[in-house]
Design an enzyme around this catalytic site. Structure first.
Site, short mmCIF file in Angstrom:
data_model
loop_
_atom_site.label_atom_id
_atom_site.label_comp_id
_atom_site.label_asym_id
_atom_site.label_seq_id
_atom_site.Cartn_x
_atom_site.Cartn_y
_atom_site.Cartn_z
N LYS A 24 40.78 34.92 39.40
CA LYS A 24 39.37 34.52 39.32
C LYS A 24 38.90 33.85 40.62
CE LYS A 24 39.31 36.18 35.26
NZ LYS A 24 39.41 35.64 33.92
C1 PLP Z 1 39.73 35.95 32.44
C2 PLP Z 1 38.71 35.81 31.40
C3 PLP Z 1 38.89 35.03 30.24
C4 PLP Z 1 40.21 34.44 29.82
O1 PLP Z 1 40.85 33.66 30.69
P1 PLP Z 1 42.45 33.56 30.80
O2 PLP Z 1 42.60 32.41 31.72
O3 PLP Z 1 42.92 34.85 31.37
O4 PLP Z 1 42.98 33.30 29.44
C5 PLP Z 1 37.82 34.86 29.38
N1 PLP Z 1 36.65 35.48 29.60
C6 PLP Z 1 36.45 36.27 30.67
C7 PLP Z 1 35.11 36.89 30.85
C8 PLP Z 1 37.48 36.48 31.59
O5 PLP Z 1 37.29 37.30 32.62
#
Ligand code: PLP
Length: 461
Positions: free
Chosen positions: A204
């Site tokens: 991210k």
């Molecule tokens: C990555 C993501 C999540 C979940 O996060 P994790 O840290 O991978 O559990 C939730 N919502 C969206 C839109 C995401 O891209």
């Protein structure tokens, strides 16, 4: 056969030279790990503080301060942060939550764990975020919340969504996992909803490792989330209605963040604003170079609105096949990749068509989980949506290179890769077998996937 006016060998896919020739270096490397990060992590490691929560609290406080929110609560991942946020809001058995079909599953799948029913709305073809025009008619007496995703870095239309929520007395949960630091009309995303949750996993924009966080200004939401998944911090609970239950995780389990991540995150918070500014400059430059190209449209906020894409997670362009005589997106992308750039057809598959939400009985209720907690008279058919934009979008968008640095010469090479393919598109029509036909989002689609992160990363070196 070579159509008139086109040189035979210009496209790399057809034997020409690549457009992207230079060494890419650390252009795409993410996260950027510095000595400062290493020292911060080593300090925790050497002190044996991996499982505490003091550094985590510092991280929460600093991040909440940057956003101007009262409470921050960190998690071991973003999925748990969303589950905690839902519990915090009081979402439970028989409630409905309205969410966009086009997102990563963790936006809405945790609702099942609370006995709640996801209801899917379509997305706006321009922003690819939940379409405010497709929300209101899905509201029932059971609807408790609207979940908003600022998809692929693009802020959702919060003015319209907040109006609907206020009118129907609904809560808003913002899933900000794609858009750390993005502004909507000058105000940072994650500050609009009753609660906001962020994934901070390594792919991210604000990359901390496996981690997540929620923010709220509402003490009750915060304390309910603490009660649910942070038993070791129950001494922070003050509300009379929650106090009798402290000591054990009530409903959730153990959601605490690893402190190596908290230490890493503290450094990230310091460096991210500068990195974000550079990414914004680099990506806008790339978009500027391609603004006038036929067949493709950068997905970015309109100029002069003070709406931004923050770290530009998972940057997407639209594909207008009609302007390229119906050339398939997969063929188009194949040619761009042959030039040495990144071009990934599609995005997430729409969730509303997956059997998890149409047929599966996850917990053994004897009926699909989607309706398991609703009145016996409710039929699953009432809950299976038709969402034309979400079902077609995988043929209409593609992932472009996600530049982490403003290096004009390299960015120009990538833009030239795209320009070359647009200019020579006719030569690609000849052997175009239209693999997109399978990409409609229906079962068996070859385009996109349920994980935007991995589908976007596979061609990034
Ligand atoms: C990555 C993501 C999540 C979940 O996060 P994790 O840290 O991978 O559990 C939730 N919502 C969206 C839109 C995401 O891209």
């Amino acid at each position: 056969m070579v159509p008139e006016g086109q040189t035979k060998n210009e496209l790399s896919l057809l034997g020409g030279e690549k457009a992207v020739k230079s060494e890419q270096g650390d252009m795409f490397k993410w996260p950027i790990v510095t000595d400062q990060h290493e020292q911060a992590v080593l300090k925790v490691l050497r002190a044996g503080q991996m499982s505490g929560f003091e550094i985590t609290k510092e991280f929460e406080k600093k991040y909440a301060g940057m956003l101007g929110r009262k409470f921050g609560l960190a998690y071991h991942n973003g999925t748990a942060a969303i589950l905690g946020a839902m519990y915090g809001l009081g979402i439970g058995v028989g409630d409905e939550v309205i969410a966009p079909s086009l997102t990563y599953w963790a936006t809405v799948a945790p609702a099942y764990s609370l006995g709640a029913t996801p209801v899917f709305a379509d997305v706006d073809p321009e922003t690819i975020c939940i379409d405010p025009k497709d929300i209101e008619h899905r509201i029932t007496p059971r609807t408790k919340a609207i979940i908003v995703v600022h998809y692929a870095g693009m802020p959702a239309d919060m003015d319209a969504i907040m109006k609907i929520a206020a009118k129907h007395n609904l809560k808003i949960l913002e899933d900000c996992s794609h858009a750390h630091g993005a502004l909507y009309n000058g105000k940072e995303i994650g500050t609009f909803g009753d609660v906001a949750a962020f994934s901070l996993m390594t792919g991210k924009s604000l990359a901390v490792g496996e981690a997540g966080i929620l923010f709220t200004d509402d003490r009750k939401v915060y304390e309910r989330a603490l009660l649910f998944g942070h038993y070791i911090r129950h001494d922070e609970i003050t509300l009379k209605e929650l106090k009798p239950y402290i000591g054990l995780p009530c409903g959730g389990f153990k959601h605490r963040m690893h402190q190596l991540s908290s230490a890493f995150g503290l450094v990230q918070l310091e460096l991210y604003p500068r990195q974000m500014a550079e990414i914004d400059r680099a990506m806008n430059y790339f978009c500027d170079l391609l603004d006038d190209s036929a067949g493709i449209r950068p997905t970015r906020p309109p100029k002069g609105t003070n709406t931004t894409k923050g770290g530009w997670y998972f940057p997407l362009f639209k594909y207008v096949t009609e302007e390229l005589e119906g050339l398939s997106l997969s063929r188009f992308c194949e040619a761009v990749r042959a030039e040495g750039s990144t071009c990934n057809p599609g995005c997430n598959k729409p969730l509303h068509l997956h059997p998890l939400f149409t047929t599966m009985d996850v917990y053994g209720h004897g009926r699909p989980t989607r309706i398991a907690y609703l009145d016996e008279s409710v039929k699953i058919e009432q809950y299976i949506e038709t969402l034309p934009v979400a079902e077609d979008i995988n043929r209409r968008v593609f992932g472009v290179p996600w530049f982490k640095h403003y290096r004009p010469e390299i960015i120009e090479e990538h833009a030239n890769a795209y320009k070359k393919v647009v200019k020579n598109y006719r030569a690609l029509l000849v052997e175009d077998t239209d693999k997109d036909a399978e990409g409609s989002g229906k079962a068996g689609s070859q385009i996109g996937g349920y994980s935007s992160f991995f589908s976007n990363q596979k061609n990034l070196q």
